[in-house]
Design a protein around this motif. Structure first.
Motif, short mmCIF file in Angstrom:
data_model
loop_
_atom_site.label_atom_id
_atom_site.label_comp_id
_atom_site.label_asym_id
_atom_site.label_seq_id
_atom_site.Cartn_x
_atom_site.Cartn_y
_atom_site.Cartn_z
N VAL A 119 71.39 54.00 62.24
CA VAL A 119 72.31 53.67 63.33
C VAL A 119 73.16 55.12 63.58
O VAL A 119 73.23 55.56 64.78
CB VAL A 119 73.11 52.56 63.50
N PHE A 120 73.79 55.41 62.63
CA PHE A 120 74.63 56.41 62.67
C PHE A 120 74.07 57.76 63.08
O PHE A 120 74.61 58.43 63.81
CB PHE A 120 75.33 56.73 61.42
N GLY A 121 72.82 57.98 62.41
CA GLY A 121 72.13 59.16 62.67
C GLY A 121 71.84 59.15 64.22
O GLY A 121 71.63 59.98 64.91
N MET A 122 71.09 58.23 64.63
CA MET A 122 70.79 57.93 66.05
C MET A 122 71.71 58.01 67.00
O MET A 122 71.87 58.59 68.05
CB MET A 122 70.03 56.84 66.36
N ALA A 123 73.11 57.45 66.76
CA ALA A 123 74.29 57.72 67.56
C ALA A 123 74.70 59.26 67.64
O ALA A 123 75.12 59.56 68.64
CB ALA A 123 75.48 57.04 66.87
N ARG A 124 74.36 60.00 66.48
CA ARG A 124 74.75 61.33 66.85
C ARG A 124 73.80 62.08 67.47
O ARG A 124 74.04 62.83 68.43
CB ARG A 124 74.81 61.94 65.33
N ALA A 125 72.56 61.27 67.42
CA ALA A 125 71.32 62.14 68.34
C ALA A 125 71.54 61.99 69.75
O ALA A 125 71.35 62.76 70.45
CB ALA A 125 69.93 61.60 67.81
N PHE A 126 71.91 60.46 70.09
CA PHE A 126 72.04 60.15 71.36
C PHE A 126 73.20 60.83 72.12
O PHE A 126 73.14 61.27 73.30
CB PHE A 126 72.46 58.77 71.55
N GLY B 299 64.48 58.02 74.36
CA GLY B 299 63.12 58.43 73.95
C GLY B 299 63.31 59.60 72.85
O GLY B 299 62.84 59.47 71.82
N VAL B 300 64.13 60.65 72.94
CA VAL B 300 64.46 61.55 72.10
C VAL B 300 65.30 61.00 70.88
O VAL B 300 65.04 61.35 69.66
CB VAL B 300 65.04 62.77 72.43
N THR B 301 66.23 59.87 71.23
CA THR B 301 66.95 59.18 69.89
C THR B 301 65.98 58.35 69.04
O THR B 301 65.92 58.63 67.84
CB THR B 301 67.99 58.62 70.61
N LEU B 302 65.12 57.71 69.83
CA LEU B 302 64.17 56.90 68.98
C LEU B 302 63.26 57.75 68.20
O LEU B 302 62.91 57.14 67.06
CB LEU B 302 63.79 55.79 69.80
N VAL C 160 64.09 69.21 67.00
CA VAL C 160 65.91 69.84 66.82
C VAL C 160 66.75 68.63 66.31
O VAL C 160 67.42 68.69 65.33
CB VAL C 160 66.29 70.41 68.00
N LEU C 161 66.65 67.52 66.83
CA LEU C 161 67.51 66.35 66.78
C LEU C 161 67.23 66.00 65.11
O LEU C 161 67.97 65.59 64.42
CB LEU C 161 67.45 65.16 67.58
N PHE C 162 65.72 65.94 64.98
CA PHE C 162 65.29 65.61 63.48
C PHE C 162 66.14 66.39 62.42
O PHE C 162 66.33 65.92 61.51
CB PHE C 162 63.69 65.67 63.44
N ALA D 32 63.30 60.82 67.21
CA ALA D 32 64.18 61.48 65.96
C ALA D 32 64.51 60.56 64.88
O ALA D 32 64.25 60.86 63.71
CB ALA D 32 65.37 62.13 66.58
N GLY D 33 64.86 59.33 65.16
CA GLY D 33 65.17 58.36 64.37
C GLY D 33 64.05 57.78 63.70
O GLY D 33 63.86 57.53 62.27
N ALA D 34 62.77 57.43 64.42
CA ALA D 34 61.63 57.13 63.62
C ALA D 34 61.04 57.94 62.70
O ALA D 34 60.64 57.77 61.61
CB ALA D 34 60.74 56.76 64.66
N PHE D 35 61.23 59.50 63.05
CA PHE D 35 60.85 60.54 62.09
C PHE D 35 61.83 60.88 60.90
O PHE D 35 61.46 61.01 59.75
CB PHE D 35 60.64 61.71 62.73
N SER D 36 63.12 60.67 61.07
CA SER D 36 64.06 60.93 60.15
C SER D 36 64.11 59.84 58.94
O SER D 36 64.45 60.01 57.73
CB SER D 36 65.32 61.08 60.70
#
Length: 299
Positions: free
Chosen positions: A217-224, A85-88, A161-163, A90-94
């Motif tokens: 994908v790279f950004g969401m991998a870091r967030a995950f 949830g937090v990964t998706l 924060v992840l954003f 953060a990725g959707a906003f970023s």
């Protein structure tokens, strides 16, 4: 004659340098491959111990919502759902903001402005995660507390924060992808009478699509895989999330808070290694997605 023959048959300095280079490269490949293989084997053995030694069902581990290792309840679904949830989110906003900033820097802003903004973005990439976590703890959490009440800790704070963390990374990679588009594409589009926006939206961005996808994908991998910053603002409550402003926990936050409080070899410790195995598998999935996106762009 013998001296001349010896000069012809002996190895030259260049050939010795080539042999040394090949040997060093192969040795490095073997060492890196051995290290990666050792980590994979170690995490796999430790991660499946909960199912092989303690008799916990894999399905119950992945589907149940009750996480109380001390009472032999090992339901990891809340942490899995929260991590995704937090990964998706953060990725959707970023991604949209990263794309807008990258387009502005590469296609619209003057050259002097580019010289200032891009180094600043690259500087933000190197900021330690604990700084972002402290920023979220002192700024985002109190703001959410004033707006929505409660403690302010939860998925929304972790998303914020992840954003902040992944936005510079995604922006920097998107800038590189847009700059990799050949200049002749822009010139051909302008020669056909297209406006600047038409060139950007219909030529430049589609041409850099694979690089933009790789950045996402790279950004969401870091967030995950982020642990410390998320742990500081999410609340660390191992329950199924029911709202964005309620305390929750991710796989990484449970690992960091629990790994020092368990005894090696116990069911509680094995459960944490199983969470680590899930993180490893998801990292491999993200790497596979990055590889596929890069391969598609090359074609």
């Amino acid at each position: 004659m013998n001296d001349f023959q010896q000069q012809l048959t002996q190895s030259s300095p260049e050939s010795r340098q080539e042999w040394t280079g090949k040997f060093t490269s192969r040795l490095a490949i073997v060492l890196i491959g051995g290290l990666v293989g050792t980590i994979l084997i170690f995490l796999t053995v430790k991660g499946v111990a909960l199912f092989t030694d303690n008799g916990v069902s894999v399905w119950r581990f992945l589907s149940q919502t009750d996480w109380q290792p001390g009472h032999h309840h090992f339901g990891a679904l809340p942490m899995i759902v929260t991590s995704f949830g937090v990964t998706l989110l953060a990725g959707a906003f970023s991604l949209p903001l990263a794309l807008v900033v990258a387009v502005a820097i590469t296609e619209i802003l003057p050259g002097k402005v580019k010289l200032v903004f891009q180094p600043l973005i690259e500087l933000l990439v190197g900021i330690p995660s604990v700084v972002y976590g402290y920023l979220g703890l002192t700024t985002i959490v109190p703001a959410l507390q004033r707006l929505f009440g409660g403690t302010g800790f939860g998925i929304l704070a972790a998303t914020g924060v992840l954003f902040l963390m992944i936005l510079p990374t995604m922006t920097s990679m998107t800038i590189d992808s847009l700059r990799a588009v050949p200049q002749k594409y822009r010139q051909a589009s302008a020669g056909l009478g297209a406006t600047r926006w038409q060139t950007i939206s219909r030529v430049v961005i589609p041409s850099a699509r694979s690089g933009i996808l790789t950045a996402a994908v790279f950004g969401m991998a870091r967030a995950f895989g982020e642990a410390l910053a998320v742990q500081m603002v999410i609340g660390n409550t191992t329950v199924m999330p029911t709202g964005l402003v309620e305390s929750a926990a991710t796989l990484t936050s449970v690992l960091t808070t629990g790994i020092g409080n368990t005894v090696m070899g116990t069911a509680e410790n094995n459960a944490l290694w199983s969470l680590a195995l899930i993180l490893l598998l998801m990292s491999l999935v993200f790497n596979l997605l990055i590889h596929l996106a890069s391969k598609k762009g090359a074609r």
